[in-house]
Design a protein around this motif. Structure first.
Motif, PDB file in Angstrom:
ATOM      1  N   ALA B 189       0.842  -1.202   0.000  1.00 30.21           N
ATOM      2  CA  ALA B 189       0.000   0.000   0.000  1.00 30.21           C
ATOM      3  C   ALA B 189       0.876   1.250   0.000  1.00 30.21           C
ATOM      4  O   ALA B 189       1.688   1.438   0.897  1.00 30.21           O
ATOM      5  CB  ALA B 189      -0.910   0.008   1.217  1.00 30.21           C
ATOM      6  N   ASN B 190       0.731   2.044  -1.012  1.00 25.76           N
ATOM      7  CA  ASN B 190       1.545   3.248  -1.140  1.00 25.76           C
ATOM      8  C   ASN B 190       0.806   4.225  -2.040  1.00 25.76           C
ATOM      9  O   ASN B 190       1.093   4.345  -3.223  1.00 25.76           O
ATOM     10  CB  ASN B 190       2.912   2.866  -1.736  1.00 25.76           C
ATOM     11  CG  ASN B 190       3.776   4.079  -1.966  1.00 25.76           C
ATOM     12  OD1 ASN B 190       3.677   5.064  -1.256  1.00 25.76           O
ATOM     13  ND2 ASN B 190       4.625   4.015  -2.996  1.00 25.76           N
ATOM     14  N   ASN B 191      -0.195   4.879  -1.489  1.00 23.39           N
ATOM     15  CA  ASN B 191      -0.974   5.809  -2.296  1.00 23.39           C
ATOM     16  C   ASN B 191      -1.529   6.921  -1.410  1.00 23.39           C
ATOM     17  O   ASN B 191      -1.136   7.045  -0.242  1.00 23.39           O
ATOM     18  CB  ASN B 191      -2.112   5.068  -3.016  1.00 23.39           C
ATOM     19  CG  ASN B 191      -2.917   4.214  -2.054  1.00 23.39           C
ATOM     20  OD1 ASN B 191      -3.252   4.675  -0.968  1.00 23.39           O
ATOM     21  ND2 ASN B 191      -3.191   2.979  -2.423  1.00 23.39           N
ATOM     22  N   LYS B 192      -2.468   7.699  -1.934  1.00 20.82           N
ATOM     23  CA  LYS B 192      -2.973   8.858  -1.195  1.00 20.82           C
ATOM     24  C   LYS B 192      -3.763   8.452   0.055  1.00 20.82           C
ATOM     25  O   LYS B 192      -4.022   9.271   0.920  1.00 20.82           O
ATOM     26  CB  LYS B 192      -3.822   9.744  -2.110  1.00 20.82           C
ATOM     27  CG  LYS B 192      -5.062   9.064  -2.661  1.00 20.82           C
ATOM     28  CD  LYS B 192      -5.827  10.021  -3.572  1.00 20.82           C
ATOM     29  CE  LYS B 192      -7.021   9.315  -4.184  1.00 20.82           C
ATOM     30  NZ  LYS B 192      -7.820  10.184  -5.040  1.00 20.82           N
ATOM     31  N   TYR B 193      -4.175   7.177   0.126  1.00 22.24           N
ATOM     32  CA  TYR B 193      -4.944   6.723   1.282  1.00 22.24           C
ATOM     33  C   TYR B 193      -4.057   6.192   2.416  1.00 22.24           C
ATOM     34  O   TYR B 193      -4.540   5.929   3.513  1.00 22.24           O
ATOM     35  CB  TYR B 193      -5.915   5.609   0.868  1.00 22.24           C
ATOM     36  CG  TYR B 193      -6.836   6.006  -0.265  1.00 22.24           C
ATOM     37  CD1 TYR B 193      -7.814   6.981  -0.068  1.00 22.24           C
ATOM     38  CD2 TYR B 193      -6.724   5.428  -1.525  1.00 22.24           C
ATOM     39  CE1 TYR B 193      -8.657   7.363  -1.108  1.00 22.24           C
ATOM     40  CE2 TYR B 193      -7.555   5.808  -2.565  1.00 22.24           C
ATOM     41  CZ  TYR B 193      -8.518   6.768  -2.354  1.00 22.24           C
ATOM     42  OH  TYR B 193      -9.346   7.146  -3.378  1.00 22.24           O
ATOM     43  N   THR B 194      -2.754   6.015   2.134  1.00 23.16           N
ATOM     44  CA  THR B 194      -1.876   5.357   3.098  1.00 23.16           C
ATOM     45  C   THR B 194      -1.838   6.083   4.434  1.00 23.16           C
ATOM     46  O   THR B 194      -1.931   5.459   5.490  1.00 23.16           O
ATOM     47  CB  THR B 194      -0.444   5.247   2.521  1.00 23.16           C
ATOM     48  OG1 THR B 194      -0.536   4.669   1.227  1.00 23.16           O
ATOM     49  CG2 THR B 194       0.423   4.362   3.393  1.00 23.16           C
ATOM     50  N   LYS B 195      -1.736   7.410   4.397  1.00 26.08           N
ATOM     51  CA  LYS B 195      -1.642   8.184   5.639  1.00 26.08           C
ATOM     52  C   LYS B 195      -2.919   8.029   6.470  1.00 26.08           C
ATOM     53  O   LYS B 195      -2.876   7.824   7.683  1.00 26.08           O
ATOM     54  CB  LYS B 195      -1.406   9.662   5.297  1.00 26.08           C
ATOM     55  CG  LYS B 195      -0.743  10.430   6.413  1.00 26.08           C
ATOM     56  CD  LYS B 195      -0.442  11.857   5.977  1.00 26.08           C
ATOM     57  CE  LYS B 195      -0.151  12.702   7.203  1.00 26.08           C
ATOM     58  NZ  LYS B 195      -0.106  14.129   6.886  1.00 26.08           N
ATOM     59  N   GLY B 196      -4.068   8.113   5.776  1.00 28.78           N
ATOM     60  CA  GLY B 196      -5.354   7.956   6.450  1.00 28.78           C
ATOM     61  C   GLY B 196      -5.499   6.564   7.046  1.00 28.78           C
ATOM     62  O   GLY B 196      -6.008   6.397   8.152  1.00 28.78           O
ATOM     63  N   LEU B 197      -5.030   5.562   6.295  1.00 31.47           N
ATOM     64  CA  LEU B 197      -5.096   4.177   6.778  1.00 31.47           C
ATOM     65  C   LEU B 197      -4.289   4.008   8.053  1.00 31.47           C
ATOM     66  O   LEU B 197      -4.695   3.304   8.973  1.00 31.47           O
ATOM     67  CB  LEU B 197      -4.526   3.240   5.706  1.00 31.47           C
ATOM     68  CG  LEU B 197      -5.534   2.496   4.833  1.00 31.47           C
ATOM     69  CD1 LEU B 197      -4.804   1.687   3.779  1.00 31.47           C
ATOM     70  CD2 LEU B 197      -6.429   1.599   5.648  1.00 31.47           C
ATOM     71  N   LYS B 198      -3.105   4.650   8.081  1.00 30.72           N
ATOM     72  CA  LYS B 198      -2.257   4.545   9.270  1.00 30.72           C
ATOM     73  C   LYS B 198      -2.966   5.159  10.480  1.00 30.72           C
ATOM     74  O   LYS B 198      -2.924   4.602  11.579  1.00 30.72           O
ATOM     75  CB  LYS B 198      -0.911   5.231   9.027  1.00 30.72           C
ATOM     76  CG  LYS B 198       0.024   4.349   8.215  1.00 30.72           C
ATOM     77  CD  LYS B 198       1.397   4.952   8.075  1.00 30.72           C
ATOM     78  CE  LYS B 198       2.279   4.042   7.248  1.00 30.72           C
ATOM     79  NZ  LYS B 198       3.515   4.660   6.818  1.00 30.72           N
ATOM     80  N   GLY B 199      -3.634   6.300  10.265  1.00 32.32           N
ATOM     81  CA  GLY B 199      -4.381   6.944  11.346  1.00 32.32           C
ATOM     82  C   GLY B 199      -5.528   6.063  11.810  1.00 32.32           C
ATOM     83  O   GLY B 199      -5.740   5.881  13.015  1.00 32.32           O
TER      84      GLY B 199
END
Lengths: 248, 223
Positions: B189-199
């Motif tokens: 997973a390496n896309n614009k959703y990655t940061k949100g997923l981590k949160g």
């Protein structure tokens, strides 16, 4: 600055090795870490003892030759620098500094602080290149359109100097940040896509054969990398590998 | 394709998939347990359905058991392999300078979760299997009423068990705090959703185990 150094001494690859204490005095805070070791070695040679062997070449932070695990961190406590660019101002007068070689089964010690990192060379030989037809009709690289974002990411990945700090830092001695960077720098560019499948399969196979550990995503490699290679490169390598496995 | 599970990345991928599957299971388990706080009747109904519906018992349960065993066995195999990758340890290693405690100690948090799971199986799963498949009693009844809520409350009477469960959930939180994001990194997973997923992963890792702790304490103090 007056310092106590605890340094790993090992006569050769088969010697057991041990930590030895040394004192160095009148060290300037403006010296680089390697210059401090030069001072120590001058003292040792003057006393007729064997100087401490350590790797170095350009001493400008770009060749990837210097290593050293200093006070429990690859390339020492500073961020974004190699050992040659680490300065003594990062330490305090009276400090005790522990200096060890990069530790990994795939990086055996040759002597003292010098380790054999040719495992990285063999991984590169397995696929870290682009085959270019040199018949005289080679297309000018600048004539091939590349998305700016991809070009930037490829360039960032290509700044990896292959020093091995990622392996040394990783609790599993994983080489995935290095291989991820090498896979990414080509996978992102049109020139690299032709051989992408074989490249990632062969490089990962070689990486596993060399005896590096598995990545558990601690992120320590990214923090200690002197060139700031991002974990995104490992994610990209994982995707490339899974795609290639399904294809190949 | 055939050698994918023999490769380091393939093993990571399999480990991540089993982790994601187990996280979905934990969420489902939590939702059902939470019912016991609000409605004993609803908890009894759902427990009976889950305990007797063929697809759950004969399809999902074996997959779950395989997932649990696979995750633990693969975790230990990877740990052994990783230990072999550094034959001489550092005299001084400052791991806290570059990584979290959770990320460096997944094997220990996982090991404690395994110990917790053994007790949990002894408490609930083994007696359940015995009642249904050895004694052949599929009714779910005891003294004329559903037995599930009563059994649950009974188990949370002893303080030592509640304490052990709570510690187990703390280790689950520590494991998930690293494991959630790590699983997505492993599957690439390496896309614009990655940061949100981590949160979202951090919230999941804290809220779900805290919820389990709340349920255990609730039944301890309300039996």
């Amino acid at each position: 600055m007056n310092l106590t150094l605890k340094i790993w001494r090992q006569k050769n690859a088969s010697d057991k090795g041990k930590m030895v204490d040394y004192k160095v005095n009148d060290i300037s805070p403006d010296m680089s870490f390697l210059e401090m070791l030069d001072v120590l070695n001058e003292q040792l040679v003057y006393k007729g003892e064997s100087p401490v062997a350590f790797d170095h070449d350009c001493r400008e932070g770009i060749c990837g030759m210097c290593s050293l695990y200093i006070n429990g961190e690859a390339h020492g406590p500073d961020r974004g620098v190699t050992t040659c660019q680490l300065h003594m101002r990062m330490f305090k007068d009276g400090d005790t500094i522990t200096i060890e070689p990069f530790r990994a089964t795939a990086f055996p010690v040759i002597k003292d602080l010098v380790v054999d990192r040719t495992a990285f060379d063999r991984i590169q030989h397995a696929g870290g290149f682009v085959s270019v037809n040199t018949s005289g009709n080679t297309i000018d690289a600048n004539a091939i359109p590349v998305n700016k974002h991809d070009a930037d990411d490829a360039f960032s990945a290509a700044t990896c100097i292959g020093c091995g700090a990622c392996v040394a830092t990783c609790k599993n001695s994983s080489a995935m940040l290095f291989v991820g960077a090498k896979v990414s720098q080509y996978a992102l560019l049109p020139q690299g896509k032709v051989e992408a499948t074989d490249r990632v399969l062969n490089m990962v196979k070689q990486m596993d054969e060399e005896g590096f550990g598995n990545c558990t995503n601690t992120g320590a490699c990214e923090v200690e990398c002197p060139k700031g290679i991002s974990l995104e490169n490992i994610a990209r390598m994982n995707t490339e590998y899974l795609k290639a496995s399904l294809k190949g | 394709m055939s050698g994918i599970l023999n490769s380091s990345i393939g093993r990571k991928f399999a480990m991540a998939l089993s982790a994601l599957f187990l996280m979905i299971f934990i969420l489902q388990h939590f939702v059902i347990n939470l019912l016991s706080v609000f409605s004993p009747d609803a908890f009894n109904e759902v427990s009976h359905f889950m305990g007797t519906f063929w697809a759950v018992q004969y399809l999902m349960q074996p997959i779950l058991i395989f997932g649990v065993i696979f995750h633990f066995v693969m975790g230990f195999i990877l740990e052994i392999k990783n230990k072999k990758a550094r034959n001489i340890a550092y005299v001084k290693n400052n791991g806290a300078a570059n990584s979290t405690w959770m990320s460096r100690n997944m094997i220990w948090s996982g090991g404690f979760i395994l110990a917790f799971l053994i007790l949990h199986f002894i408490d609930f799963w083994f007696p359940e299997m015995n009642t249904k498949y050895v004694l052949g009693d599929m009714s779910g009844m005891h003294n004329g009423e559903y037995r599930y809520f009563h059994e649950l409350q009974e188990k949370f009477v002893p303080l030592w068990r509640v304490a052990f469960y709570c510690v187990g959930f703390v280790f689950l939180a520590l494991h998930l705090l690293h494991g959630f994001g790590s699983a997505f990194q492993s599957v690439g997973a390496n896309n614009k959703y990655t940061k949100g997923l981590k949160g979202f992963g951090k919230a999941f890792a804290i809220i779900i185990p805290l919820g389990f702790i709340f349920i255990a304490l609730f039944h301890h103090f309300n039996h």
